[in-house]
Motif scaffolding. Sequence first.
Motif, PDB file in Angstrom:
ATOM      1  N   ASP A 433       0.781  -1.269  -0.126  1.00 42.74           N
ATOM      2  CA  ASP A 433      -0.132   0.024  -0.157  1.00 42.74           C
ATOM      3  C   ASP A 433       0.898   1.287   0.214  1.00 42.74           C
ATOM      4  N   LEU A 434       2.156   1.356   0.660  1.00 44.01           N
ATOM      5  CA  LEU A 434       2.790   2.457   0.693  1.00 44.01           C
ATOM      6  C   LEU A 434       3.588   2.683  -0.534  1.00 44.01           C
ATOM      7  N   GLY A 435       3.671   1.583  -1.425  1.00 34.17           N
ATOM      8  CA  GLY A 435       4.344   1.848  -2.574  1.00 34.17           C
ATOM      9  C   GLY A 435       3.332   1.994  -3.780  1.00 34.17           C
ATOM     10  N   ARG A 436       1.904   2.367  -3.305  1.00 37.26           N
ATOM     11  CA  ARG A 436       0.931   2.754  -4.563  1.00 37.26           C
ATOM     12  C   ARG A 436       1.108   4.250  -4.889  1.00 37.26           C
ATOM     13  N   ASP A 437       1.376   4.389  -6.122  1.00 40.96           N
ATOM     14  CA  ASP A 437       1.445   5.855  -6.462  1.00 40.96           C
ATOM     15  C   ASP A 437       2.569   6.653  -5.994  1.00 40.96           C
ATOM     16  N   ALA A 438       3.595   6.000  -5.445  1.00 42.65           N
ATOM     17  CA  ALA A 438       4.569   6.661  -4.550  1.00 42.65           C
ATOM     18  C   ALA A 438       5.820   7.022  -5.517  1.00 42.65           C
ATOM     19  N   SER A 439       5.659   6.405  -6.913  1.00 36.52           N
ATOM     20  CA  SER A 439       6.955   6.684  -7.637  1.00 36.52           C
ATOM     21  C   SER A 439       6.473   7.519  -8.913  1.00 36.52           C
ATOM     22  N   THR A 440       7.331   7.515  -9.635  1.00 36.65           N
ATOM     23  CA  THR A 440       6.921   8.248 -11.061  1.00 36.65           C
ATOM     24  C   THR A 440       7.115   7.319 -12.277  1.00 36.65           C
ATOM     25  N   SER A 441       6.266   7.536 -13.339  1.00 32.32           N
ATOM     26  CA  SER A 441       6.171   6.853 -14.600  1.00 32.32           C
ATOM     27  C   SER A 441       7.772   7.210 -15.110  1.00 32.32           C
ATOM     28  N   ILE A 442       8.216   5.672 -15.518  1.00 31.16           N
ATOM     29  CA  ILE A 442       9.771   5.863 -16.140  1.00 31.16           C
ATOM     30  C   ILE A 442       9.389   6.211 -17.530  1.00 31.16           C
ATOM     31  N   MET A 443       8.437   6.012 -18.149  1.00 29.67           N
ATOM     32  CA  MET A 443       8.159   6.405 -19.725  1.00 29.67           C
ATOM     33  C   MET A 443       6.513   6.278 -20.095  1.00 29.67           C
ATOM     34  N   ALA A 444       6.303   6.954 -20.854  1.00 28.76           N
ATOM     35  CA  ALA A 444       4.874   7.142 -21.390  1.00 28.76           C
ATOM     36  C   ALA A 444       4.347   5.794 -21.985  1.00 28.76           C
ATOM     37  N   GLY A 445       3.126   5.158 -21.445  1.00 28.56           N
ATOM     38  CA  GLY A 445       2.742   3.981 -21.925  1.00 28.56           C
ATOM     39  C   GLY A 445       2.547   3.954 -23.367  1.00 28.56           C
ATOM     40  N   SER A 446       2.522   4.939 -23.839  1.00 28.80           N
ATOM     41  CA  SER A 446       2.107   5.049 -25.451  1.00 28.80           C
ATOM     42  C   SER A 446       3.331   4.975 -26.399  1.00 28.80           C
ATOM     43  N   ASP A 447       4.536   5.052 -25.736  1.00 26.87           N
ATOM     44  CA  ASP A 447       5.650   4.954 -26.275  1.00 26.87           C
ATOM     45  C   ASP A 447       6.397   3.579 -26.278  1.00 26.87           C
TER      46      ASP A 447
END
Length: 1022
Positions: A433-447
């Motif tokens: 739970d602590l790790g949910r939405d706790a990081s950032t996207s490494i790259m855009a999914g569309s790429d």
Amino acid sequence: MLSVATVKSAGGAAAYFGKDDYYTSEHSSELSAWAGKGAEVLGLSGEVTSAAFEAILNGELPDGTKVNQVANRQVGTDLTFSMPKSASVMAYVAGDKRILEAHLAAVKATMKWVEKTLAETRDYSRNRNGEPVKTGNLTYAIFQHDTSRKLDPQGHLHVVVAAITQTKDGKWQALWNSPLWKNNTLIGAAYHARMREELGKLGYQTEITGKHGQFEIKGVPANVLEAFSQRREEILAKAAQIGVSSPKGQDKVVVNTRDAKLNVEDRSALRKEWQATAAKIGFDGKDLIASALERSGSTTEKPIGFIARVHEIVSSVQGTIGAYFQPADPLLTNGLARVLISPEQLRTELAVASAIRQLGQREAAFPKGDILKTALNYGLQGVTIDRAEQRMMTLIEKGQLIPGASHRLDGEFTHITTPQHVAQERKLLAGIDLGRDASTSIMAGSDVSERLKAIPSEHAPSAEQLAATTLALSTSDRIVLIQGVAGAGKTTLISGIKTLAAEEGRETVGLAFANKMVSTLRSEAGIKAQTVSSFVNAHLKGALAGQDEAYEQSREELAGKVFVLDEASLVSNEAMNNLVTIANTFEVDRLIMVGDFKQLQSIDAGKAFHLVQSHEPAMATLAISQRQKTEHMQQVAALSRAGKFREAFEVLGPRVQSEGDRYLEKAADKWLALSGEERERTALYASGRLARRELNKLTQDGLKAEGSLLGEGLTLTTLEKVNTTREELRYQQTYAKGQVLEVARNTARNSRSGGLARGRYDVLDVNAKGQVILQTGKGMKFSFDPRKIDPTDKSDALQLYSTEQVTLYEGDRIIWGANDKPRGIDNADQARVLSITDTHVKVENSSGQVLEIDRSDKMLERLGLAYAINMHQAQGMTTDKGIGVLHSAETNLATQRLSYVMMTRVREDIEIVTNDSDRLMETISRNAGDKLSALEMNGEKVISNSASSVHVRMGLNHGTGGGAGLGIDPGKAGFSPTIPGELVAASKNDASLAAAGFAEHLKVGEPAKDVDLPERNIERSR
């Protein structure tokens, strides 16, 4: 010992047990008797007549009522309780008839507990297949016998339990016999414990000699026991011949090798013959009886608090005095209260506490009967099943044990967990739970799609691999799971993640349970990798400290990294908790867990990877295996994944072969019959340790005979780890002459680990005081008391090894049993012997590295032959063909989980060689081989074994390349895929947004479909 057999014919049983050698006119009422609460209700008492016995087995009650009249019914169960050989010798050869009375008392006490605890029938009120409900009553007859099938003295009692029981409302029904069979080792342990106590009352001293509390009377010489053990030697020889080592397996050998019963008309002459045999070797037992009689009046133990003088203390507690002064233990009575309880009470507390720790190291929840059995197996004086059960219930009342949630009609709970295991699993899920939405996207999914396809590769990524990669790199959750079936291309997936992450400036580091898997990650996925244990050792201290030099060092080292845990199903609760703690504390970019919850699970407690899947993590599924290249193996793999092993065996057809007792030889012959090229493509999978050893020897002998192995051979003494828990190392019976004890770190000043200095010790003996006699490499001898090891010590400083003689030839295939990192040797990695000289052994590792090893090098102790491998060595490996070797009696090895791993390792074909295919199938069907979760047991979590029930969750985060980049409208669970030629879909279950593993819901080019998704599962943009 105890053996269990089915009684199928009432008439046959009545005739068999009614023979003169079971009960005669002389003292017949003492040699056969009715017993049990059911017999009391039915008015059955005294001597058992053949007519009454046959009627009861047929389900015909004295009032004419008929019970259990279904076709092909089991009419009864024969529980045979056999005295230790020494007790039989003392009773029938030395003439101490008191032992026969003690034996009868022990069996009656054991059966009283069996009746109270295991008597069940089936209730069909809410389930057409029936549910077990306790009845608390049995009807059984006891018959006494005095010889083995080889006419050795062997006192035993047959307890024939009729297949009838009375329900709480007074109705007679069929007895549910399964509990008697499933708990046969527990019943045996209960009997041994009670028999030891009864013999103690008679003044005899006993010593533990085997598993489940098996014992002998001290003072009866070994040569006397051997002289009267023809039947036992026959059983052991047969078990060794067919590669069976487990007590359960040997029990089946007992049943399957029975000779026709021999009749002896002149019992007096037979006993004179026994006495003559004993006289020839100088034994009559009279002195032993006299000593026992002298001791029999002074065996009552008193609490230490009521004893005034030191010599009275020592004589009373007989070796237990140290236990009164051990450090406080949360599972024992502590403080001044401890000196007010009797030695037998204290020993019971010690045994139950040890059982909980021993079981708790390997399982997060366990059957309550296992606590009792394990406690009894330590063989501590005065520990009986009644006392152990009472102590277990006291710990439940105090909250130190937690009963599992009951779904039975009678409200009985079957499993137990501990507050520590519950807390550990709650902490793990809190970490997710602590790790949910706790990081950032490494790259855009569309790429992801375009960039992944641009990576040069022999095979284009599948839709599932693309979707999993998209999730792993585009989600804002720190922790991601990828559930992939065996052969789904997880290594290829990891390689793709590594390449794309590197393009975004992130380094990918692999983690794995074993060094062999680490080596695979390095060579096949092309990433840096290390073991989970080394990673945790390097960073957990800093994570727990919060702010110190170690913390800052780890934070700097882990920043900007992506960690991929491979074969995640093998990681225990504790290790997984540590990984999640480190990942969250140091805010790593991503911790990606990759594995298959249906494959082998951790050796230690818990099924963390499966538990986390029940908690709706960010997760993708790889449901399609790409490994199998032939149609029939694709079917076999699919059926195995679905748990349909009988159907999988049917697809294999004649490839499953029953070879009886020669199954090991036949399997070795099959492999040896292959060409050299085919041998390299064919793995030989073995189940048990003894079977694997025998297969390796047979194969090596065959290769030597054909000239494939060269030279005179070099015989080595090698070390093999003994599979023990920390708690077992605290008991003398764990140690045996010829073993080797290694101390990994210096504990000479730390009594927590027994006060041993770092180094290696040879085990010379175990003395009567419970001390292990050790010898150092310099020849210095000293005694080591394992009871001084602190039960709370989890340092794992001690490791015990057994020794084995292995002869190596030039050309042999070997497997390493330890690591030597400076030389690039990994535990479980394979190598080939190139040459053997007077000074060196030259080997070539699997990587092609050639090493010259001095013949005095300790690494030559850490190897074994590798023609046959076990399933733990096989997981993570792939081969073209395989030969699986299993025995139906190895119930702990022939499991569904191990069978699944075995049948999904190969690309093209597999054969299975067994003693009996029908019995093997029955064994596999009954043994799932699953671990348990503490939260599953207490009812907090429902963990499904169905892959279709797995929750799939993807965080949606506008502007960071999350769901918006995938064309998903966060306000509606509809789909407009923007990834060319690929799919993004949702599970129909209580789930969330998935990626392409659910192609059945959506096809490319079709309109978007609405799927109901609980709003709580959709992470909207913030």
